[in-house]
Design an enzyme around this catalytic site. Structure first.
Site, PDB file in Angstrom:
ATOM      1  N   LYS A 133       0.942  -1.255   0.129  1.00 50.35           N
ATOM      2  CA  LYS A 133       0.038   0.080  -0.028  1.00 50.35           C
ATOM      3  C   LYS A 133       0.846   1.221  -0.220  1.00 50.35           C
ATOM      4  O   LYS A 133       0.620   2.156  -0.586  1.00 50.35           O
ATOM      5  CB  LYS A 133      -0.792   0.015   1.131  1.00 50.35           C
ATOM      6  CG  LYS A 133      -1.960  -1.155   1.069  1.00 50.35           C
ATOM      7  CD  LYS A 133      -2.869  -1.374   2.372  1.00 50.35           C
ATOM      8  CE  LYS A 133      -3.805  -2.297   2.145  1.00 50.35           C
ATOM      9  NZ  LYS A 133      -4.585  -2.949   3.335  1.00 50.35           N
TER      10      LYS A 133
ATOM     11  N   GLN B 190      -4.578  -1.519   9.689  1.00 49.66           N
ATOM     12  CA  GLN B 190      -4.410  -2.796   9.157  1.00 49.66           C
ATOM     13  C   GLN B 190      -5.077  -3.840  10.128  1.00 49.66           C
ATOM     14  O   GLN B 190      -4.567  -3.936  11.342  1.00 49.66           O
ATOM     15  CB  GLN B 190      -2.898  -2.881   8.723  1.00 49.66           C
ATOM     16  CG  GLN B 190      -2.850  -4.550   7.930  1.00 49.66           C
ATOM     17  CD  GLN B 190      -3.422  -4.254   6.615  1.00 49.66           C
ATOM     18  OE1 GLN B 190      -3.230  -3.485   5.802  1.00 49.66           O
ATOM     19  NE2 GLN B 190      -4.085  -5.563   6.129  1.00 49.66           N
TER      20      GLN B 190
ATOM     21  N   ASP C  76     -10.715   3.010   3.907  1.00 51.27           N
ATOM     22  CA  ASP C  76     -11.160   1.573   3.587  1.00 51.27           C
ATOM     23  C   ASP C  76     -12.735   1.421   3.869  1.00 51.27           C
ATOM     24  O   ASP C  76     -13.060   0.152   3.465  1.00 51.27           O
ATOM     25  CB  ASP C  76     -10.518   0.788   5.067  1.00 51.27           C
ATOM     26  CG  ASP C  76      -9.350   0.006   4.780  1.00 51.27           C
ATOM     27  OD1 ASP C  76      -9.152  -0.314   3.680  1.00 51.27           O
ATOM     28  OD2 ASP C  76      -8.638  -0.610   5.967  1.00 51.27           O
TER      29      ASP C  76
END
Ligand code: NAP
Length: 286
Positions: A53, A97, A120
């Site tokens: 990412k 994460q 997200d």
């Protein structure tokens, strides 16, 4: 029939080029889109994901900050870090994460992220926005699947889509996005009685289970579009999806490969969401 591949790498390259161009335009206004990624602990898969990412951000001209914390970090310290990033004007997207260590309540941390920076799309406000058709961030994996359908010019209106899997991050938002595009949607899960009876009726199948060969060629209507979200290992340890790719290629009209399908699109849509968060913050997008 040999199904056409929907190439997630090629589509990603195109979309990331657009992100890079829009990032350059924002920079001309003094704003560099910024993503903060928080990693707690040393889960090897998570380390690979966050590295990818961060690299993707750099390649597209986005600023990124990777915060690595020891697995012993306590929940209140993590919540304080999230709040600091909520208040940081150079950061437009925040990603924590998952999975988090067991002593941290992942839902509580997700809800602590400002919805304006929830790139997200896991915050309950983002889920509510998707459900009600309001503007908000869409979870990256199903959003990437929608872009793949768009890339082949597929009109979902009146089509029957079957989603296998009902997780909050893939299956459920996928079903809502398909519904929003006027498909008739069936959601299957581990208690579905006759999966084959469902999938055989489908014009579009999205497999998001995490089990190899959950979808075989005899379960697919000729000409159907098959999107494979799953990430598994085969007997040789090679990455593979949820669907019997080789056999289904002879039945479907379009299919996504694994690797090189939905996976790269997930990161691409994270970049898109981050860029759009920055555009909103800069007042160039409503
Ligand atoms: P998850 O939370 O474990 O959900 C799996 C879903 O599959 C559940 O809803 C489960 O049903 C259902 N299921 C399990 N066995 C089934 C069966 N035999 N028949 C029908 N449905 C069944 O997984 P997830 O997070 O949604 O991820 C799914 C897969 O996608 C995983 O392989 C994951 O690694 C992959 N993934 C890939 C990306 C990417 O970027 N490519 C991103 C995210 C996830 P119940 O609800 O009844 O338990």
């Amino acid at each position: 029939m040999t199904a056409q591949l929907i190439d997630g790498n090629a589509l990603s390259q195109y979309l990331r080029g657009d992100v890079a161009a829009r990032a350059t335009a924002l920079q001309a206004r003094g704003v560099t889109p910024g993503l903060a990624v928080i990693l707690v602990g040393d889960n090897p898969a998570s380390q690979v994901y966050v590295r990818n990412k961060v690299k993707a951000c750099a390649d597209a001209g986005l600023h990124s900050v990777l915060e690595k914390h020891d697995a012993t970090l306590n929940e209140s310290a993590l919540l304080a870090r999230v709040q600091a990033l909520n208040d940081d004007p150079t950061i437009h997207g925040i990603l924590v994460q998952l999975p988090l260590p067991a002593h941290i309540d992942a839902q509580k941390v997700t809800e602590a992220i400002s919805p304006a920076k929830d790139v997200d799309g896991f915050h309950i406000a983002s889920a509510g926005a998707l459900m009600t058709g309001m503007p908000g961030f869409w979870p990256c994996t199903p959003y990437g699947c929608m872009k793949m359908l768009e890339s082949i010019g597929y009109d979902l209106r009146g089509k029957h889509a079957v989603v296998i899997g009902r997780s909050n991050i893939v299956g459920k938002p996928m079903a809502l996005m398909l519904l929003q595009k006027n498909a008739t949607v069936t959601v299957c899960h581990s208690a579905t009685r006759d999966l084959k009876a469902q999938t055989l009726q489908a014009d579009v199948i999205v497999a998001a289970v995490g089990k190899r060969n959950v979808l075989t060629a005899d379960m697919v209507k000729p000409g159907a579009v098959v999107l494979d979200v799953g990430m598994n290992r085969d007997d040789d340890g090679k990455l593979c999806g949820d669907v019997d790719f080789a056999a289904i290629r002879g039945v479907a009209s379009h299919i996504t490969p694994v690797p090189g399908g939905v996976g790269p699109m997930t990161i691409t849509m994270l970049l898109v969401n981050t860029l759009e968060a920055a555009e909103r913050a800069a007042g160039v997008r409503s």
